[in-house]
Scaffold this motif. Structure first.
Motif, PDB file in Angstrom:
ATOM      1  N   GLU A   1      -5.968 -42.656  14.688  1.00 29.79           N
ATOM      2  CA  GLU A   1      -5.992 -41.201  13.880  1.00 29.79           C
ATOM      3  C   GLU A   1      -4.491 -40.628  14.336  1.00 29.79           C
ATOM      4  O   GLU A   1      -3.965 -40.996  15.187  1.00 29.79           O
ATOM      5  CB  GLU A   1      -7.167 -40.389  14.427  1.00 29.79           C
ATOM      6  CG  GLU A   1      -8.293 -41.517  13.990  1.00 29.79           C
ATOM      7  CD  GLU A   1      -9.548 -40.483  14.412  1.00 29.79           C
ATOM      8  OE1 GLU A   1      -9.577 -39.603  15.156  1.00 29.79           O
ATOM      9  OE2 GLU A   1     -10.988 -40.938  13.994  1.00 29.79           O
ATOM     10  N   LYS A   2      -4.438 -39.229  13.801  1.00 27.97           N
ATOM     11  CA  LYS A   2      -3.506 -38.284  13.993  1.00 27.97           C
ATOM     12  C   LYS A   2      -3.236 -38.319  15.512  1.00 27.97           C
ATOM     13  O   LYS A   2      -4.462 -38.087  16.261  1.00 27.97           O
ATOM     14  CB  LYS A   2      -3.438 -37.161  13.344  1.00 27.97           C
ATOM     15  CG  LYS A   2      -3.185 -37.365  11.888  1.00 27.97           C
ATOM     16  CD  LYS A   2      -3.306 -36.089  11.184  1.00 27.97           C
ATOM     17  CE  LYS A   2      -3.139 -36.105   9.703  1.00 27.97           C
ATOM     18  NZ  LYS A   2      -2.900 -35.116   8.772  1.00 27.97           N
ATOM     19  N   ALA A   3      -2.027 -38.268  16.176  1.00 22.64           N
ATOM     20  CA  ALA A   3      -2.252 -37.784  17.753  1.00 22.64           C
ATOM     21  C   ALA A   3      -0.655 -36.798  17.836  1.00 22.64           C
ATOM     22  O   ALA A   3      -0.134 -36.300  16.832  1.00 22.64           O
ATOM     23  CB  ALA A   3      -1.756 -39.107  18.240  1.00 22.64           C
ATOM     24  N   ILE A   4      -0.628 -36.331  18.836  1.00 15.53           N
ATOM     25  CA  ILE A   4       0.425 -35.292  19.042  1.00 15.53           C
ATOM     26  C   ILE A   4       1.345 -35.884  20.034  1.00 15.53           C
ATOM     27  O   ILE A   4       1.159 -36.519  21.211  1.00 15.53           O
ATOM     28  CB  ILE A   4      -0.220 -33.980  20.070  1.00 15.53           C
ATOM     29  CG1 ILE A   4      -1.224 -33.632  19.204  1.00 15.53           C
ATOM     30  CG2 ILE A   4       0.790 -32.974  20.234  1.00 15.53           C
ATOM     31  CD1 ILE A   4      -0.855 -32.986  17.849  1.00 15.53           C
ATOM     32  N   ASP A   5       2.642 -35.788  19.831  1.00  9.58           N
ATOM     33  CA  ASP A   5       3.874 -36.489  20.553  1.00  9.58           C
ATOM     34  C   ASP A   5       4.167 -35.412  21.678  1.00  9.58           C
ATOM     35  O   ASP A   5       3.604 -34.389  22.033  1.00  9.58           O
ATOM     36  CB  ASP A   5       4.911 -36.978  19.822  1.00  9.58           C
ATOM     37  CG  ASP A   5       5.628 -35.565  18.981  1.00  9.58           C
ATOM     38  OD1 ASP A   5       5.580 -34.712  19.547  1.00  9.58           O
ATOM     39  OD2 ASP A   5       6.402 -35.832  18.231  1.00  9.58           O
TER      40      ASP A   5
ATOM     41  N   GLU B   1       4.457 -32.389  18.375  1.00 12.57           N
ATOM     42  CA  GLU B   1       4.473 -32.586  17.060  1.00 12.57           C
ATOM     43  C   GLU B   1       3.135 -33.557  16.685  1.00 12.57           C
ATOM     44  O   GLU B   1       3.127 -34.579  17.372  1.00 12.57           O
ATOM     45  CB  GLU B   1       5.679 -32.884  16.487  1.00 12.57           C
ATOM     46  CG  GLU B   1       6.884 -32.063  16.831  1.00 12.57           C
ATOM     47  CD  GLU B   1       6.918 -30.684  15.780  1.00 12.57           C
ATOM     48  OE1 GLU B   1       6.275 -30.912  14.694  1.00 12.57           O
ATOM     49  OE2 GLU B   1       7.409 -29.809  16.431  1.00 12.57           O
ATOM     50  N   GLU B   2       2.650 -33.256  15.655  1.00 10.86           N
ATOM     51  CA  GLU B   2       1.634 -34.041  15.114  1.00 10.86           C
ATOM     52  C   GLU B   2       2.002 -35.373  14.398  1.00 10.86           C
ATOM     53  O   GLU B   2       3.174 -35.267  13.624  1.00 10.86           O
ATOM     54  CB  GLU B   2       0.673 -33.548  14.113  1.00 10.86           C
ATOM     55  CG  GLU B   2      -0.571 -34.300  13.878  1.00 10.86           C
ATOM     56  CD  GLU B   2      -1.471 -33.504  12.877  1.00 10.86           C
ATOM     57  OE1 GLU B   2      -1.235 -33.449  11.747  1.00 10.86           O
ATOM     58  OE2 GLU B   2      -2.700 -33.051  13.408  1.00 10.86           O
ATOM     59  N   TYR B   3       1.917 -36.645  14.580  1.00 11.62           N
ATOM     60  CA  TYR B   3       2.201 -37.791  14.006  1.00 11.62           C
ATOM     61  C   TYR B   3       0.883 -38.681  13.881  1.00 11.62           C
ATOM     62  O   TYR B   3      -0.144 -38.800  14.517  1.00 11.62           O
ATOM     63  CB  TYR B   3       3.441 -38.301  14.622  1.00 11.62           C
ATOM     64  CG  TYR B   3       2.984 -39.114  16.002  1.00 11.62           C
ATOM     65  CD1 TYR B   3       2.927 -40.593  15.977  1.00 11.62           C
ATOM     66  CD2 TYR B   3       2.498 -38.330  16.988  1.00 11.62           C
ATOM     67  CE1 TYR B   3       2.430 -41.211  17.219  1.00 11.62           C
ATOM     68  CE2 TYR B   3       2.159 -38.927  18.371  1.00 11.62           C
ATOM     69  CZ  TYR B   3       2.176 -40.536  18.279  1.00 11.62           C
ATOM     70  OH  TYR B   3       1.680 -41.378  19.439  1.00 11.62           O
ATOM     71  N   VAL B   4       1.358 -39.526  13.118  1.00 13.23           N
ATOM     72  CA  VAL B   4       0.320 -40.908  12.824  1.00 13.23           C
ATOM     73  C   VAL B   4       0.862 -42.150  13.496  1.00 13.23           C
ATOM     74  O   VAL B   4       2.071 -42.412  12.963  1.00 13.23           O
ATOM     75  CB  VAL B   4      -0.136 -41.091  11.199  1.00 13.23           C
ATOM     76  CG1 VAL B   4      -1.025 -42.221  11.213  1.00 13.23           C
ATOM     77  CG2 VAL B   4      -0.767 -39.730  10.648  1.00 13.23           C
TER      78      VAL B   4
ATOM     79  N   SER C   1       0.153 -48.670  12.457  1.00 11.67           N
ATOM     80  CA  SER C   1      -0.927 -49.403  12.336  1.00 11.67           C
ATOM     81  C   SER C   1      -0.545 -50.767  12.353  1.00 11.67           C
ATOM     82  O   SER C   1       0.780 -51.315  12.257  1.00 11.67           O
ATOM     83  CB  SER C   1      -1.918 -49.089  11.284  1.00 11.67           C
ATOM     84  OG  SER C   1      -1.476 -49.512  10.152  1.00 11.67           O
TER      85      SER C   1
END
Length: 203
Positions: free
Chosen positions: A140-144, A148-151, A154
């Motif tokens: 799922e989306k995460a925060i670096d 900043e949000e990123y996917v 996979s």
């Protein structure tokens, strides 16, 4: 100003434990030994770390009188020449394998630039990722670290791939062994008193 490494082929004579130049030579007088490999510092990949300074007592007169080594020994600004036994050069395959991002493989196939392969998974990690996604779904989306949000990537973003890494230490050692083998083919009989070494100057 660029910093370069230069490599030559020599041998240790087991009878006196001194290092002699082996060749190839640019002239018949055997004072102009040819460099068989050179590159700039940015392509070293820690290959030069395998070399140690040649002790003064291991210099043969023939090595002291060759063009490049005579110059290095006379100039204070020139680092002392080094050597590494061929038997102690890096071993291993210079063809790198693993699971790489598909988009990076596409770039490599277009430009042949292996610098794109900074994201690599070994088979164990990749299989673990596949198993995790089969059980829990894709990441799922995460925060670096910068907020900043990123996917996250996979398993489906990766593919198995192999490519030759021409900048790695294993490839440099492979090149030097090939050149030495070619020179030895000209010998009528192998001299067991010789232990082959690679010589290095830099600057």
């Amino acid at each position: 100003m660029s910093y370069y490494y230069y490599y030559y082929i020599g041998y240790i004579d087991k009878k006196d434990n001194k290092i002699y130049p082996y060749g190839p030579y640019t002239r018949k007088d055997k004072e102009n030994i040819a460099c068989v490999l050179d590159y700039s510092q940015s392509f070293d990949e820690e290959f030069s770390d395998h070399f140690i300074t040649i002790p003064s007592e291991m210099y043969s007169d023939e090595l002291r009188n060759t063009n490049h080594f005579a110059g290095c020994l006379k100039e204070d600004y020139c680092p002392e020449p080094k050597y590494c036994k061929v038997s102690e050069l890096p071993t291993g395959d210079f063809v790198k394998t693993g699971y790489f991002l598909i988009k990076d493989v596409v770039k490599y196939m277009k430009d042949k630039d292996s610098d794109v392969f900074y994201d690599r998974l070994d088979p164990v990690t990749y299989n673990g990722m596949v198993a995790s996604e089969l059980q829990f779904g894709k990441p799922e989306k995460a925060i670096d670290d910068f907020g900043e949000e990123y996917v996250p990537n996979s398993a489906g973003d990766y593919m198995y791939f192999a490519y030759p890494d021409y900048s790695c230490a294993e490839y440099k050692a492979h090149q030097l062994r090939l050149i030495l083998d070619g020179l030895m083919d000209f010998e009528d009989e192998y001299d067991e008193t010789k232990e082959f070494v690679i010589l290095e100057t830099e600057g």
